[in-house]
Design a protein around this motif. Structure first.
Motif, short mmCIF file in Angstrom:
data_model
loop_
_atom_site.label_atom_id
_atom_site.label_comp_id
_atom_site.label_asym_id
_atom_site.label_seq_id
_atom_site.Cartn_x
_atom_site.Cartn_y
_atom_site.Cartn_z
N ALA A 1 0.79 -1.23 0.00
CA ALA A 1 0.00 0.00 0.00
C ALA A 1 0.83 1.28 0.00
CB ALA A 1 -0.93 -0.01 1.21
N THR A 2 2.12 1.14 -0.11
CA THR A 2 2.98 2.33 -0.06
C THR A 2 2.81 3.18 -1.32
OG1 THR A 2 4.79 1.03 -0.99
CG2 THR A 2 4.72 1.23 1.41
N ASP A 3 3.13 4.47 -1.20
CA ASP A 3 3.03 5.37 -2.35
C ASP A 3 3.91 4.88 -3.50
OD1 ASP A 3 1.27 7.09 -1.06
OD2 ASP A 3 2.86 8.39 -0.33
N GLN A 4 5.13 4.54 -3.16
CA GLN A 4 6.09 4.05 -4.14
C GLN A 4 6.23 2.54 -3.95
OE1 GLN A 4 7.40 6.31 -6.18
NE2 GLN A 4 8.70 4.94 -7.34
N TRP A 5 5.99 1.75 -4.98
CA TRP A 5 6.10 0.29 -4.88
C TRP A 5 7.57 -0.10 -4.76
CZ3 TRP A 5 4.93 -4.00 -3.19
CH2 TRP A 5 5.23 -5.21 -3.79
N ARG A 6 7.87 -0.82 -3.68
CA ARG A 6 9.25 -1.21 -3.41
C ARG A 6 9.30 -2.72 -3.10
NH1 ARG A 6 11.55 2.45 1.00
NH2 ARG A 6 13.40 1.28 0.45
N VAL B 1 -5.40 -7.57 2.31
CA VAL B 1 -4.89 -6.55 1.40
C VAL B 1 -6.04 -5.58 1.12
CG1 VAL B 1 -3.92 -6.11 -0.88
CG2 VAL B 1 -3.26 -8.15 0.37
N SER B 2 -5.93 -4.39 1.66
CA SER B 2 -7.01 -3.42 1.46
C SER B 2 -6.76 -2.51 0.27
CB SER B 2 -7.22 -2.58 2.72
OG SER B 2 -6.03 -1.90 3.05
N THR B 3 -5.50 -2.31 -0.09
CA THR B 3 -5.21 -1.51 -1.28
C THR B 3 -3.89 -1.94 -1.89
OG1 THR B 3 -4.95 0.69 -2.22
CG2 THR B 3 -4.07 0.35 0.00
N ILE B 4 -3.86 -1.86 -3.19
CA ILE B 4 -2.62 -2.05 -3.94
C ILE B 4 -2.38 -0.81 -4.80
CG2 ILE B 4 -2.58 -4.57 -3.90
CD1 ILE B 4 -3.89 -4.51 -6.70
N ARG B 5 -3.07 0.27 -4.46
CA ARG B 5 -2.94 1.55 -5.16
C ARG B 5 -3.26 1.43 -6.65
NH1 ARG B 5 -1.20 6.12 -1.92
NH2 ARG B 5 -0.86 5.16 0.10
N ASP C 1 -2.57 -0.94 -8.62
CA ASP C 1 -1.45 -1.50 -9.36
C ASP C 1 -1.39 -3.01 -9.13
OD1 ASP C 1 0.94 -2.09 -10.59
OD2 ASP C 1 2.18 -0.83 -9.27
N ALA C 2 -2.10 -3.76 -9.96
CA ALA C 2 -2.17 -5.21 -9.81
C ALA C 2 -0.80 -5.87 -9.94
CB ALA C 2 -3.13 -5.80 -10.83
N ARG C 3 0.13 -5.20 -10.58
CA ARG C 3 1.50 -5.72 -10.71
C ARG C 3 2.11 -6.01 -9.34
NH1 ARG C 3 6.35 -2.42 -10.81
NH2 ARG C 3 4.86 -0.74 -10.51
N ARG C 4 1.70 -5.26 -8.33
CA ARG C 4 2.24 -5.44 -6.99
C ARG C 4 1.95 -6.85 -6.46
NH1 ARG C 4 1.68 0.23 -3.71
NH2 ARG C 4 2.28 1.57 -5.45
N LEU C 5 0.77 -7.36 -6.74
CA LEU C 5 0.44 -8.72 -6.30
C LEU C 5 1.28 -9.75 -7.05
CD1 LEU C 5 -3.43 -8.39 -6.02
CD2 LEU C 5 -1.77 -8.51 -4.14
N ASP C 6 1.44 -9.54 -8.34
CA ASP C 6 2.28 -10.44 -9.14
C ASP C 6 3.72 -10.42 -8.64
OD1 ASP C 6 0.14 -11.15 -10.76
OD2 ASP C 6 0.62 -9.65 -12.30
N ASP C 7 4.23 -9.22 -8.38
CA ASP C 7 5.59 -9.09 -7.89
C ASP C 7 5.75 -9.76 -6.53
OD1 ASP C 7 6.24 -7.63 -10.14
OD2 ASP C 7 6.37 -5.69 -9.10
N TRP C 8 4.78 -9.55 -5.65
CA TRP C 8 4.83 -10.15 -4.31
C TRP C 8 4.91 -11.67 -4.43
CZ3 TRP C 8 2.85 -13.74 -1.17
CH2 TRP C 8 3.15 -13.65 0.19
N ALA C 9 4.04 -12.24 -5.26
CA ALA C 9 4.01 -13.70 -5.43
C ALA C 9 5.32 -14.20 -6.04
CB ALA C 9 2.83 -14.10 -6.30
#
Length: 106
Positions: free
Chosen positions: A50-55, A82-86, A88-96
């Motif tokens: 949920a951060t402003d900048q995906w890290r 997970v309440s927000t991914i801003r 950016d669905a890529r964040r879920l893919d990256d996390w996995a």
């Protein structure tokens, strides 16, 4: 609720197989108390998504530390709440992807 303080109480539950561990546990204490007696079901902090900048390196560092400190345990990692991914669905893919890379390297 951080269950690391309640493992002794949980041991009295017949047929218990898995203990859910929130990101607010004392990781080393929880790992030691659970040992290999139960599945250590770790729920990482979803705030990383949920951060402003995906890290993704923050996800990697966190999961790497958890995996390193829970080697004695039978474990699973479940990303939930997970309440927000801003948007950016890529964040879920990256996390996995990061999680799979780390567990395959163990």
């Amino acid at each position: 609720d951080p269950l690391h303080r309640k493992i002794d109480m949980l041991r009295s539950i017949p047929n218990l197989r898995k203990v859910s561990m929130s990101p607010w546990i004392q990781l080393d204490e929880a790992s030691e108390k659970v040992a290999a007696d139960y599945v250590f079901s770790y729920k990482p902090n979803p705030a990383f998504l949920a951060t402003d900048q995906w890290r993704p390196e923050l996800v990697r560092d966190n999961l790497k530390a958890v995996l390193s400190r829970t080697k004695r345990n039978r474990r699973e990692i479940i990303l939930k709440d997970v309440s927000t991914i801003r948007g950016d669905a890529r964040r879920l893919d990256d996390w996995a992807r990061v999680a799979m890379e780390l567990v395959q390297a163990v």
